[in-house]
Scaffold this active site. Structure first.
Site, PDB file in Angstrom:
ATOM      1  N   HIS A 217       0.831  -1.203   0.000  1.00 54.54           N
ATOM      2  CA  HIS A 217       0.000   0.000   0.000  1.00 54.54           C
ATOM      3  C   HIS A 217       0.871   1.260   0.000  1.00 54.54           C
ATOM      4  O   HIS A 217       2.069   1.200   0.254  1.00 54.54           O
ATOM      5  CB  HIS A 217      -0.921   0.024   1.226  1.00 54.54           C
ATOM      6  CG  HIS A 217      -2.096  -0.896   1.110  1.00 54.54           C
ATOM      7  ND1 HIS A 217      -2.015  -2.250   1.344  1.00 54.54           N
ATOM      8  CD2 HIS A 217      -3.396  -0.655   0.759  1.00 54.54           C
ATOM      9  CE1 HIS A 217      -3.196  -2.801   1.161  1.00 54.54           C
ATOM     10  NE2 HIS A 217      -4.055  -1.857   0.808  1.00 54.54           N
TER      11      HIS A 217
ATOM     12  N   LYS B  89      -0.667   4.909   4.582  1.00 51.43           N
ATOM     13  CA  LYS B  89      -1.578   3.983   5.275  1.00 51.43           C
ATOM     14  C   LYS B  89      -1.095   3.791   6.703  1.00 51.43           C
ATOM     15  O   LYS B  89       0.096   3.568   6.941  1.00 51.43           O
ATOM     16  CB  LYS B  89      -1.644   2.652   4.535  1.00 51.43           C
ATOM     17  CG  LYS B  89      -2.663   1.684   5.118  1.00 51.43           C
ATOM     18  CD  LYS B  89      -2.880   0.496   4.195  1.00 51.43           C
ATOM     19  CE  LYS B  89      -3.840  -0.529   4.796  1.00 51.43           C
ATOM     20  NZ  LYS B  89      -5.163   0.044   5.061  1.00 51.43           N
TER      21      LYS B  89
END
Length: 265
Positions: free
Chosen positions: A155, A159
């Site tokens: 990600h 995040k």
């Protein structure tokens, strides 16, 4: 009749996509937003493409008290605020659709009990991408035949939680078709702690966080002489909006907590 929507986290990358989606849907109506930085402002001062003066609140309770016509909360903020917003929505008879991850088992149980008691739906969705849901379903099927498996999720570097909710959900689904076991050499030793990743029932989970990534996951199965890789990539957050749209409609019909898009497809 239009579904009245509140969005928490409208300035985030997912939140801004949700604003566009809700504004473009004829049967959805955006009535308010929750944002810790812009209390008292209106959404058109932040997003020039938004033509209506939609109020912004930094307090979820005040938002729901002022908008008793709200039907659904789309929660896309951060883990620290997500549980508070979700619980406040249920207390005010607003049905949450939650993309924020990081809830504990205790919190999930409490939200389910609250939703059941109030005869309302609450949906917590680790990944709104339909392709990601299929990836998880395929991984669960494969686990019957391939019990040795690692999960690599990648990600963007903003995040906040690791491993991702999608990776955890995938591991949980795999565990339903796989007996817990320790993988690798029995005398394996991590010379640097964490090198083998997190562990869920013997399934190894590895988290990558880098700029340029959006949301990606590989589930790698191994057996003598072969490997099987099931992979999904979201290159743009617009890939999540069909799932969000589906959940906003579905949460009006269900009762109690629904966890994961796979449960309603």
């Amino acid at each position: 009749m239009a579904i009245n929507v509140v969005i928490a986290g409208p300035r985030g990358k997912m939140g801004s996509e949700a604003v566009k989606m809700v504004e473009n849907e004829t049967n959805f109506r955006l009535v308010a937003c929750i944002d810790h930085k812009n209390n008292g402002r209106t959404l058109d001062t932040i997003f020039p493409d938004v033509e209506r003066s939609i109020p912004i609140y930094d307090d979820a309770t005040k938002c729901f008290e002022n908008h008793k016509d709200a039907d659904v909360l789309i929660e896309l903020s951060v883990p620290q605020a997500g549980y508070k917003h979700t619980k406040s929505a249920l207390e005010h008879h607003v049905r949450p659709v939650v993309g924020t991850t990081g809830f504990t088992e205790v919190q999930l149980k409490e939200l389910d009990e609250f939703a059941q008691r109030n005869n309302m739906g609450c949906m917590i969705i680790p990944n709104f991408a339909l392709g990601a849901v299929l990836m998880m379903k395929f991984a669960k099927m494969a686990a019957t035949y391939f019990p040795d498996v690692d999960i690599i999720e990648k990600h963007h570097d903003q995040k906040l939680d690791a491993p991702s909710g999608t990776a955890i959900k995938t591991a949980e689904l795999i565990s339903e078709n796989r007996k817990a076991k320790t993988q690798g050499h029995p005398k394996e030793e991590e010379t640097i702690p964490g090198a083998r990743g997190a562990d869920l029932d013997g399934i190894k989970l590895h988290s990558v966080r880098l700029p340029g990534l959006v949301a990606h996951q590989e589930v790698i199965f191994g057996s003598p002489g072969q490997t099987l890789t099931i992979k999904h990539d979201s290159m743009d957050r617009s890939s999540f909006m069909d799932g969000v749209k589906l959940c906003v409609n579905k949460v009006m019909e269900v009762k109690g907590l629904i966890y994961g898009l796979d449960t309603i497809l």
